[in-house]
Design a protein around this motif. Structure first.
Motif, short mmCIF file in Angstrom:
data_model
loop_
_atom_site.label_atom_id
_atom_site.label_comp_id
_atom_site.label_asym_id
_atom_site.label_seq_id
_atom_site.Cartn_x
_atom_site.Cartn_y
_atom_site.Cartn_z
N ILE A 8 0.84 -0.92 -0.07
CA ILE A 8 -0.20 0.07 0.15
C ILE A 8 1.06 1.14 0.13
O ILE A 8 0.10 2.08 -0.90
CB ILE A 8 -0.56 0.38 1.43
N PRO A 9 1.80 1.76 0.95
CA PRO A 9 2.87 2.97 0.63
C PRO A 9 3.22 2.55 -0.95
O PRO A 9 3.41 3.62 -1.10
CB PRO A 9 3.75 2.55 2.51
N ILE A 12 0.92 4.17 -3.09
CA ILE A 12 1.00 5.48 -2.44
C ILE A 12 2.38 6.39 -3.43
O ILE A 12 1.48 7.58 -4.52
CB ILE A 12 0.46 5.72 -1.67
N ILE A 13 3.22 6.00 -3.18
CA ILE A 13 4.51 6.79 -3.33
C ILE A 13 4.57 6.53 -5.41
O ILE A 13 5.12 7.27 -5.73
CB ILE A 13 5.57 5.96 -2.65
N VAL A 15 1.80 5.80 -7.08
CA VAL A 15 1.20 6.98 -8.12
C VAL A 15 2.08 8.63 -7.40
O VAL A 15 1.26 9.17 -8.67
CB VAL A 15 -0.54 6.67 -7.01
N LEU A 16 1.78 8.82 -6.35
CA LEU A 16 2.56 10.38 -6.51
C LEU A 16 3.59 10.43 -7.70
O LEU A 16 3.35 11.77 -7.96
CB LEU A 16 2.96 10.59 -4.82
#
Length: 133
Positions: A8-9, A12-13, A15-16
């Motif tokens: 999950i992290p 997120i990284i 996608v950012l």
């Protein structure tokens, strides 16, 4: 359970990082479109409509250059009764005398380096050379 902690992290990284250019451009103020100033003297008419000149002035100037240099054809262009001779300095720079405000502001914004000025003089340089000779 162990996968959730890392996946999950990581997503997120990812996608950012992938969407960073979109966010950067959306909130950046450096990309403001320059406002082209009208020539002094109130001249409102050009050899083509403003939208056409913004979109394709470079093709028109290349066609003029080829026609003048290769064919010796410096025929005039008449727009609404006003006569223009084909040429950057004889047509465009007659009205648009400030190269920095008129040409350079848009070319810098578009990251374009035209080679016109390898041969042509800006109106201010041309005037100063005439005075010294």
């Amino acid at each position: 359970m162990y996968n959730k902690v890392t996946i999950i992290p990581g997503l997120i990284i990812f996608v950012l990082l992938v969407t960073f250019p979109l966010w950067f451009n959306a909130f950046s103020t450096a990309s403001t479109v320059p406002k082209v100033e009208l020539p002094p003297g109130g001249e409102k008419q050009c050899v083509a409509p403003a939208a056409e000149m913004r979109a394709s002035h470079m093709q028109m100037l290349n066609e003029w250059r080829d026609d003048v240099l290769r064919n010796g054809n410096r025929t005039t262009v008449t727009v609404e009764g006003k006569v223009y001779r084909k040429g950057l300095q004889m047509a465009c720079m007659e009205c648009h005398t400030n190269k920095e405000k008129f040409c350079d502001s848009c070319h810098e914004y578009a990251s374009v380096t035209p080679y016109c000025w390898d041969c042509h003089l800006t109106p201010s340089l041309a005037a100063s050379k005439k005075e010294t000779h």
